[in-house]
Design an enzyme around this catalytic site. Structure first.
Site, PDB file in Angstrom:
ATOM      1  N   GLY A  91       0.781  -1.241   0.000  1.00 12.88           N
ATOM      2  CA  GLY A  91       0.000   0.000   0.000  1.00 12.88           C
ATOM      3  C   GLY A  91       0.809   1.285   0.000  1.00 12.88           C
ATOM      4  CB  SER A  92       4.294   2.270  -0.700  1.00 13.71           C
ATOM      5  OG  SER A  92       4.572   1.862  -2.014  1.00 13.71           O
ATOM      6  CG  ASN A  93       2.226   3.059  -5.809  1.00 13.57           C
ATOM      7  OD1 ASN A  93       2.651   4.065  -6.362  1.00 13.57           O
ATOM      8  ND2 ASN A  93       2.869   1.900  -5.845  1.00 13.57           N
ATOM      9  CG  MET A 141      -0.886  -8.816  -6.164  1.00 17.81           C
ATOM     10  SD  MET A 141       0.303  -8.147  -7.331  1.00 17.81           S
ATOM     11  CE  MET A 141       1.156  -9.642  -7.794  1.00 17.81           C
ATOM     12  CG  HIS A 199       3.878  -2.355 -14.998  1.00 13.87           C
ATOM     13  ND1 HIS A 199       3.509  -3.591 -14.504  1.00 13.87           N
ATOM     14  CD2 HIS A 199       5.002  -2.548 -15.741  1.00 13.87           C
ATOM     15  CE1 HIS A 199       4.374  -4.497 -14.944  1.00 13.87           C
ATOM     16  NE2 HIS A 199       5.274  -3.899 -15.691  1.00 13.87           N
TER      17      HIS A 199
HETATM   18  C1  GRF Z   1       4.278  -1.469  -7.098  1.00 11.62           C
HETATM   19  O1  GRF Z   1       5.598  -1.707  -7.503  1.00 11.62           O
HETATM   20  C2  GRF Z   1       3.366  -1.353  -8.297  1.00 11.62           C
HETATM   21  O2  GRF Z   1       3.966  -0.743  -9.385  1.00 11.62           O
HETATM   22  C3  GRF Z   1       3.073  -2.785  -8.602  1.00 11.62           C
HETATM   23  O3  GRF Z   1       2.937  -3.398  -7.348  1.00 11.62           O
HETATM   24  C4  GRF Z   1       3.683  -2.672  -6.375  1.00 11.62           C
HETATM   25  C5  GRF Z   1       2.740  -2.267  -5.294  1.00 11.62           C
HETATM   26  O4  GRF Z   1       3.388  -1.607  -4.232  1.00 11.62           O
HETATM   27  N1  GRF Z   1       1.918  -2.912  -9.473  1.00 11.62           N
HETATM   28  P1  GRF Z   1       2.553  -0.909  -3.107  1.00 11.62           P
HETATM   29  O5  GRF Z   1       1.578  -1.946  -2.565  1.00 11.62           O
HETATM   30  O6  GRF Z   1       1.836   0.269  -3.690  1.00 11.62           O
HETATM   31  O7  GRF Z   1       3.554  -0.489  -2.068  1.00 11.62           O
END
Ligand code: GRF
Length: 205
Positions: free
Chosen positions: A15-17, A92, A111
């Site tokens: 969940g960092s994004n 996922m 991505h």
């Molecule tokens: C990120 O590298 C994103 O690009 C990919 O999965 C990862 C998710 O990271 N699709 P986070 O859960 O947002 O930290």
């Protein structure tokens, strides 16, 4: 300029994004608001991040049900929110055709490669193994293919001789956060125009 979009974020992990979107919302870099965080895994750390910000969460796991019923439940849950934008942030699962049609051009994905290079899983590892000198990240609209939709923004990152998969992934992640927030800013300001496979970004006020 708009008043911002109602966003549903789909997650499966860390969940960092998601956190980058929440931070941008809090610091008013974006006007859009995350209305729901929906996870395909009840153990996802992203759920804790949403809870801390009092953002509603929902878990829909595929383990306990058939593929069809998972997809139906997912579609219904997102429909209920009537979102303007759906952000896949480390989600996922593959979305059904029906889902993608229902929210045509309203779903974006982040991505960790410069698409069309290295689609699918472990894009950072693919880049290291292939030996490219430059990789990056891509925010794109989601279509029926795997990481094939029209590209909105990309940012490049140099692959260092000293890099392994993890060091590259961690530098890329920083760029992912910036790129994703920038893409949301552009979309909420109606600055992304789709022309076939191309997106044109209007630079005006
Ligand atoms: C990120 O590298 C994103 O690009 C990919 O999965 C990862 C998710 O990271 N699709 P986070 O859960 O947002 O930290």
């Amino acid at each position: 300029m708009s008043d911002g979009l109602n966003i549903v974020v789909l997650v499966s992990g860390r969940g960092s994004n998601l956190q980058a979107i929440i931070d941008a919302q809090k610091s008013k870099k974006i006007k859009s608001r995350v209305r729901l965080v929906l996870s395909s895994d009840k153990r996802a750390l992203a759920l804790e991040k949403a809870k801390q910000e009092m953002i509603p969460i929902q878990v829909i796991e595929s383990k306990s049900q058939s593929k069809d019923s998972f997809q139906r439940e997912l579609l219904q849950a997102v429909k209920n929110e009537n979102p303007d934008l759906i952000v896949l942030a480390g989600f996922m699962k593959i979305l059904s055709e029906e889902f993608i049609q229902c929210f045509e051009n309203k779903i974006i994905n982040i991505h960790p490669s410069l698409l069309p290079a290295f689609p699918g899983l472990d894009a950072q590892g693919q880049a290291i193994r292939y030996g490219v000198k430059i990789t990056g990240c891509t925010v794109h609209y989601v279509d029926q293919g795997c990481d094939t939709g029209p590209i909105i923004l990309q940012q490049a990152e140099t692959v260092l001789d000293t890099d392994d998969r993890d060091s590259l992934a961690s530098r890329l992640l920083h760029k992912e956060h910036q790129t994703l927030v920038r893409a949301i800013q552009l979309i909420e300001d109606n600055k992304v125009v789709l022309q076939g496979r191309r997106t044109l970004i209007s630079r005006g006020p």
